[in-house]
Motif scaffolding. Structure first.
Motif, PDB file in Angstrom:
ATOM      1  N   VAL A  66       3.764  19.037  -7.810  1.00  0.00           N
ATOM      2  CA  VAL A  66       2.764  17.997  -7.535  1.00  0.00           C
ATOM      3  C   VAL A  66       3.356  16.912  -6.644  1.00  0.00           C
ATOM      4  O   VAL A  66       2.682  16.360  -5.771  1.00  0.00           O
ATOM      5  CB  VAL A  66       2.240  17.394  -8.851  1.00  0.00           C
ATOM      6  CG1 VAL A  66       1.369  16.174  -8.580  1.00  0.00           C
ATOM      7  CG2 VAL A  66       1.451  18.440  -9.627  1.00  0.00           C
ATOM      8  N   GLY A  75      -1.620  21.425  -6.461  1.00  0.00           N
ATOM      9  CA  GLY A  75      -2.184  21.155  -7.776  1.00  0.00           C
ATOM     10  C   GLY A  75      -2.613  22.423  -8.475  1.00  0.00           C
ATOM     11  O   GLY A  75      -2.386  22.592  -9.688  1.00  0.00           O
ATOM     12  N   TRP A  94      -6.990  18.988 -16.797  1.00  0.00           N
ATOM     13  CA  TRP A  94      -5.827  18.194 -16.365  1.00  0.00           C
ATOM     14  C   TRP A  94      -5.761  18.135 -14.845  1.00  0.00           C
ATOM     15  O   TRP A  94      -5.544  17.080 -14.249  1.00  0.00           O
ATOM     16  CB  TRP A  94      -4.551  18.818 -16.941  1.00  0.00           C
ATOM     17  CG  TRP A  94      -3.273  18.186 -16.472  1.00  0.00           C
ATOM     18  CD1 TRP A  94      -2.723  17.031 -16.911  1.00  0.00           C
ATOM     19  CD2 TRP A  94      -2.371  18.697 -15.486  1.00  0.00           C
ATOM     20  NE1 TRP A  94      -1.533  16.770 -16.268  1.00  0.00           N
ATOM     21  CE2 TRP A  94      -1.293  17.786 -15.383  1.00  0.00           C
ATOM     22  CE3 TRP A  94      -2.352  19.833 -14.686  1.00  0.00           C
ATOM     23  CZ2 TRP A  94      -0.216  17.977 -14.502  1.00  0.00           C
ATOM     24  CZ3 TRP A  94      -1.290  20.028 -13.811  1.00  0.00           C
ATOM     25  CH2 TRP A  94      -0.241  19.090 -13.726  1.00  0.00           C
ATOM     26  N   LEU A 142      -6.211  14.918 -12.000  1.00  0.00           N
ATOM     27  CA  LEU A 142      -5.267  14.536 -10.941  1.00  0.00           C
ATOM     28  C   LEU A 142      -5.923  14.523  -9.568  1.00  0.00           C
ATOM     29  O   LEU A 142      -5.502  13.770  -8.678  1.00  0.00           O
ATOM     30  CB  LEU A 142      -4.085  15.513 -10.907  1.00  0.00           C
ATOM     31  CG  LEU A 142      -3.151  15.549 -12.114  1.00  0.00           C
ATOM     32  CD1 LEU A 142      -2.040  16.571 -11.882  1.00  0.00           C
ATOM     33  CD2 LEU A 142      -2.556  14.177 -12.385  1.00  0.00           C
ATOM     34  N   GLU A 167      -2.065  10.694  -3.752  1.00  0.00           N
ATOM     35  CA  GLU A 167      -0.644  11.005  -3.814  1.00  0.00           C
ATOM     36  C   GLU A 167       0.138  10.044  -2.929  1.00  0.00           C
ATOM     37  O   GLU A 167      -0.430   9.325  -2.114  1.00  0.00           O
ATOM     38  CB  GLU A 167      -0.383  12.452  -3.398  1.00  0.00           C
ATOM     39  CG  GLU A 167      -0.663  12.762  -1.954  1.00  0.00           C
ATOM     40  CD  GLU A 167      -0.299  14.204  -1.596  1.00  0.00           C
ATOM     41  OE1 GLU A 167       0.514  14.806  -2.303  1.00  0.00           O
ATOM     42  OE2 GLU A 167      -0.841  14.707  -0.597  1.00  0.00           O
ATOM     43  N   ARG A 191      -0.888   9.807  -8.333  1.00  0.00           N
ATOM     44  CA  ARG A 191      -1.007  11.193  -8.793  1.00  0.00           C
ATOM     45  C   ARG A 191       0.303  11.709  -9.375  1.00  0.00           C
ATOM     46  O   ARG A 191       0.321  12.314 -10.460  1.00  0.00           O
ATOM     47  CB  ARG A 191      -1.452  12.094  -7.639  1.00  0.00           C
ATOM     48  CG  ARG A 191      -1.560  13.560  -8.024  1.00  0.00           C
ATOM     49  CD  ARG A 191      -1.964  14.416  -6.848  1.00  0.00           C
ATOM     50  NE  ARG A 191      -3.291  14.039  -6.377  1.00  0.00           N
ATOM     51  CZ  ARG A 191      -3.848  14.547  -5.278  1.00  0.00           C
ATOM     52  NH1 ARG A 191      -3.170  15.393  -4.533  1.00  0.00           N
ATOM     53  NH2 ARG A 191      -5.049  14.167  -4.921  1.00  0.00           N
ATOM     54  N   GLU A 192       1.400  11.480  -8.686  1.00  0.00           N
ATOM     55  CA  GLU A 192       2.678  12.007  -9.155  1.00  0.00           C
ATOM     56  C   GLU A 192       3.075  11.408 -10.503  1.00  0.00           C
ATOM     57  O   GLU A 192       3.571  12.121 -11.393  1.00  0.00           O
ATOM     58  CB  GLU A 192       3.775  11.705  -8.125  1.00  0.00           C
ATOM     59  CG  GLU A 192       3.614  12.420  -6.794  1.00  0.00           C
ATOM     60  CD  GLU A 192       2.735  11.692  -5.801  1.00  0.00           C
ATOM     61  OE1 GLU A 192       2.805  12.010  -4.596  1.00  0.00           O
ATOM     62  OE2 GLU A 192       1.959  10.812  -6.212  1.00  0.00           O
ATOM     63  N   ALA A 242       0.802  12.711 -13.277  1.00  0.00           N
ATOM     64  CA  ALA A 242       1.171  14.100 -13.579  1.00  0.00           C
ATOM     65  C   ALA A 242       2.405  14.156 -14.477  1.00  0.00           C
ATOM     66  O   ALA A 242       2.470  14.954 -15.427  1.00  0.00           O
ATOM     67  CB  ALA A 242       1.426  14.866 -12.292  1.00  0.00           C
ATOM     68  N   ARG A 244      -2.334   8.949 -19.338  1.00  0.00           N
ATOM     69  CA  ARG A 244      -2.814   8.626 -17.993  1.00  0.00           C
ATOM     70  C   ARG A 244      -2.790   7.123 -17.763  1.00  0.00           C
ATOM     71  O   ARG A 244      -2.381   6.657 -16.687  1.00  0.00           O
ATOM     72  CB  ARG A 244      -4.221   9.179 -17.800  1.00  0.00           C
ATOM     73  CG  ARG A 244      -4.822   8.834 -16.427  1.00  0.00           C
ATOM     74  CD  ARG A 244      -6.262   9.288 -16.330  1.00  0.00           C
ATOM     75  NE  ARG A 244      -6.854   8.826 -15.091  1.00  0.00           N
ATOM     76  CZ  ARG A 244      -7.284   9.610 -14.100  1.00  0.00           C
ATOM     77  NH1 ARG A 244      -7.138  10.919 -14.197  1.00  0.00           N
ATOM     78  NH2 ARG A 244      -7.825   9.116 -13.017  1.00  0.00           N
TER      79      ARG A 244
END
Length: 666
Positions: free
Chosen positions: A90, A105, A124, A128, A133, A157-158, A161, A178
């Protein structure tokens, strides 16, 4: 598996272990053998793992290493290797050869779907997909406000994740993880920026320069942005410039802004941890890990606060290295020295044969090998005249050039008759004649050729196929007979030579030029690029204000002028330039025409342009205008002296405006 830092790990990042790489590589190999990965993924995947465990030298964010430990804390060690690879995948957006975010992803989702319900893994992945990102713009030209907002939103995002993958494997609710990932994104990327700025000389952040969240933090503050923007202008790769930038960023105001942002972000993240569920052992394990992670981030950030404070105490001379070549000269003094050197380079290389257009292959199959040099020399001489006192009688050189050109035979390639006389050559020669007072009678013979090609509408074409005595060329037709840039040059020539006499032509061609204006851009240029054409409009507008008498189109021209100027000056990049030295010179000359000049914009542009100058005083040749190439191809003519003259002209105009302050030249 614990969250303790491995002994001997680099100071940049916590929670590294020498065995992490081997654990990830075992999972990667198993996935390849099982067919979960494609053979084409091997190269970029290996690099993602390498960086995901903190290599090289602990400077990369260790996404995979952290995922390994977090999975251990929620009791899923069997899936830890796959989760680590998934998180590294990711976070592999900036690795060359890696697929796009959607494909990466999907790959991460397939990896985790081996250990959890496929529908849960899909949810999941969907969670994301809506997050940005990490992607920092290099040398952007957008407005600072938009850039700061974009930098703040990127990189979520990273981090999400990383923190939701262990919760996914443990079967816990993903929402608390999250929320923590979103809360800790800002301090994590600020720490990454500090690592790259202070510990990684190979990072491209300064040389590019890159608009990282760290830079965005400082550039978003009104009092911090101007000094930093000036420091970033020009080159940033040399030890001299790195010391200058480091010295600035280590000062108290920049440290204070960083500390305030970090304190607020860490406090907000701790509130998220305080509200995290702890009813299940896996939830307690992840919440404890979150608290320890924040403690580790705070400790690393304190390390950089101490480093920057110490650097501030040492001052600008802290690092060893060669002294500044310019000593302690102010920017105007440096610019004047650069301008003198550029002028000396031009005077020593006159009459600039290096910049002549020499067609040794003929022009579009012609047997002759014509040479075009009148236009090039006139352009350079006119630039020198505009620069002012240069230590040589440039007027005499200009008069001599005008005397070389036969009456009625002003052609780009001289005696080469396959190419007709043209408006662009006429424009520059009229300006030279007006500036010097030389060859005015001869200029009348060139004007007669132009008038023979003007129709009832008063529009001046690019090519003059007819003369007072008949056709001027055997019959070939050339492209670009309605070039807006050439028309603007002609307008400048007519206004300079005799505005009252050519009032009808000026009005007709001004109307045609205004018709080509749209949304702050001037359309319809065939032979020149947009920067040249935009500047040609501004130069025409300046002359029109001064010489067109009642100026019947003054309001229309002023409106377009303002729009063009705004668009040109809004394109300045983070490095202070506007794309290339030649484009930067054009924009600096435009900035010098502004009613209320932006001093910082001009200073940054001057610094960029000066630091692109070669040691002999010249600038590297850049394409200027469209020209035929060998074997029937088309390209652009360029010359080092030609580029140098136009760069020096922009340099001189900007320097003069800095010295005049708010006064606008008529």
């Amino acid at each position: 598996m614990t969250l303790a830092a491995a002994s001997g790990a680099a100071a940049a990042w916590p929670w590294l272990d020498p065995d992490d790489k081997a654990a990830c590589e075992r999972s990667w190999s198993a996935l390849l053998l099982a067919g979960a990965l494609q053979r084409g993924d091997a190269a970029w995947g290996a690099l993602a793992i390498e960086r995901g465990v903190g290599a090289p030298a602990g400077r990369s964010i260790p996404w995979a290493s952290w995922a390994l430990r977090l999975c251990g804390r929620v009791g899923t060690p069997a899936a830890a290797g796959d989760a680590a690879v998934a998180v590294a995948v990711v976070a592999a957006g900036d690795i060359e050869g890696a697929p796009d975010a959607l494909a990466r992803g999907a790959l991460a989702g397939r990896l985790l779907a081996q250990h959890v319900d496929e529908a849960r893994a899909h949810r999941w992945l969907l969670g994301l997909a809506g997050l940005a990102e990490a992607s920092w713009q290099r040398n952007p030209s957008a407005a600072a406000g938009a850039l700061v907002a974009g930098a703040a939103a990127a990189g979520v995002r990273e981090v999400v994740a990383l923190w939701t993958a262990p919760a996914l494997l443990a079967g816990d609710d993903l929402a608390p993880a999250r929320r923590f990932g979103e809360a800790v994104t800002a301090p994590l990327w600020l720490l990454d920026g500090l690592v790259r700025l202070w510990l990684d000389p190979a990072a491209p952040d300064l040389p590019a320069p890159t608009f990282t969240p760290l830079l965005a933090l400082w550039l978003g503050a009104a009092e911090l942005a101007p000094p930093l923007l000036l420091a970033l202008a020009g080159e940033r790769a040399s030890p001299v410039r790195r010391r200058e930038i480091h010295s600035l960023l280590a000062t108290r105001p920049y440290r204070a802004a960083l500390a305030a942002r970090v304190r607020g972000a860490l406090a907000a993240a701790r509130e998220v941890v305080a509200g995290a569920p702890r009813s299940r052992p896996t939830e307690r394990g992840l919440a404890e890990a979150q608290g320890e992670f924040l403690d580790a981030l705070a400790e690393r950030l304190r390390f950089f606060e101490g480093l920057m404070s110490f650097r501030d105490v040492l001052g600008a001379g802290a690092a060893l290295g060669p002294p500044r070549a310019q000593g302690d000269l102010s920017l105007p003094e440096v610019v004047r020295a650069d301008l003198r050197t550029a002028v000396a380079s031009l005077l020593e290389s006159a009459p600039w044969p290096e910049s002549w257009e020499v067609q040794r292959f003929g022009v579009l199959g012609s047997r002759e090998q014509p040479v075009g040099h009148w236009f090039v020399r006139a352009t350079i001489l006119m630039a020198l005249l505009e620069i002012g006192e240069v230590g040589r009688d440039v007027r005499a050189d200009a008069a001599a050039l005008l005397d070389e050109i036969p009456p009625g035979e002003l052609r780009y390639f001289g005696a080469f008759r396959d190419l007709p006389p043209d408006a662009d050559d006429l424009a520059i020669m009229l300006q030279l004649a007006a500036e010097t007072g030389a060859a005015r009678e001869r200029a009348e013979t060139w004007i007669e050729v132009m008038l023979a090609n003007v129709g009832d509408d008063g529009v001046v074409p690019t090519w003059f196929y007819r003369g007072p005595a008949g056709p001027t060329t055997p019959g070939a037709t050339w492209a670009g007979d309605d070039c807006t840039a050439v028309r603007l040059n002609v307008l400048a020539g007519l206004l300079s030579f005799d505005a009252a006499r050519f009032a009808r032509l000026i009005d007709a061609n001004a109307r045609r030029a205004l018709d080509a204006a749209s949304d702050g851009a001037i359309r319809g240029a065939c032979f020149y690029d947009d920067a040249y054409t935009d500047l040609a409009f501004l130069r025409f507008a300046r002359l029109y204000r001064r010489r067109a008498g009642d100026a019947p189109r003054a309001a229309e021209i002023a409106a377009v002028e303002a729009a063009v100027l705004s668009r040109m000056l809004g394109s300045q990049r983070l490095d202070g330039g506007f794309g290339t030295p030649l484009r930067t010179a054009a924009c600096l000359e435009a900035a010098a025409m502004a009613g209320s000049p932006d001093r910082l914009l001009i200073e940054r542009g001057l610094r960029y342009l000066g630091e692109r100058q070669l040691v002999d005083g010249s600038w590297p040749a850049e394409p200027l205008y469209r020209a035929p190439m060998k074997h029937g191809r088309e390209g652009h003519h360029e010359g080092r002296a030609l580029t140098t003259a136009l760069c020096a002209r922009g340099f001189a105009a900007a320097l003069s405006r800095l010295q005049r302050g708010g006064e606008r030249r008529a």
